[in-house]
Scaffold this motif. Structure first.
Motif: not given
Length: 151
Positions: A121-149
């Motif tokens: 809340e203090k850094i403003g993460l709660t003000e971000l829209d759901d689409e941004f958060i989902e995109n960030l999660k997708d990028m996180t999962y892709k980064s995991i996949e890249l390292n697992l490869e």
């Protein structure tokens, strides 16, 4: 005053740098807040993961949290000594030990969540829209996949 000097001396233009600085400051904030409970971020992450995933092993914790076996072992030993976690033989496989939260471990969960929620809340993460958060999660999962490869 110190903050202004930091901003004047360097601008963070690359995404990796931004994530690194965000992560570093997240870790510091959470470790400082968790010190009240004589815990650090790694120990809190172990508690939360054990809470979310029943009957997890230390090996599974290393995989879930992307940490070394020795780091997890040290954290779990401290959590056992402080009465947050116990090890029990697995009901599915007698050769394995699973981690369980004690009553003390369960009681700390709302405090851990509140500390993290306060930071978000203090850094403003709660003000971000759901689409941004989902995109960030997708990028996180892709980064995991890249390292697992590479492994």
């Amino acid at each position: 005053m110190k903050f202004e000097r930091i901003l004047e001396s360097y601008t963070y233009d690359r995404f990796g740098e931004i994530l690194y600085i965000l992560h570093k400051n997240n870790r510091k904030y959470l470790n400082d807040a968790l010190a009240e409970y004589d815990l650090n971020l790694l120990q809190a992450m172990c508690i939360l993961t054990i809470h979310q995933k029943n009957d997890t092993t230390q090996k599974e914790l290393t995989e879930i949290l992307y940490l070394t076996k020795s780091g997890i072992t040290k954290a779990i030993n401290k959590l056992q000594n402080e009465g947050f976690v116990i090890k029990e033989k697995s009901s599915k496989d007698n050769r394995k030990y699973v981690l369980k939260l004690t009553e003390k471990g369960e009681e700390i969960i709302p405090h851990l969540i509140a500390i993290n929620d306060e930071w978000e809340e203090k850094i403003g993460l709660t003000e971000l829209d759901d689409e941004f958060i989902e995109n960030l999660k997708d990028m996180t999962y892709k980064s995991i996949e890249l390292n697992l490869e590479k492994d």
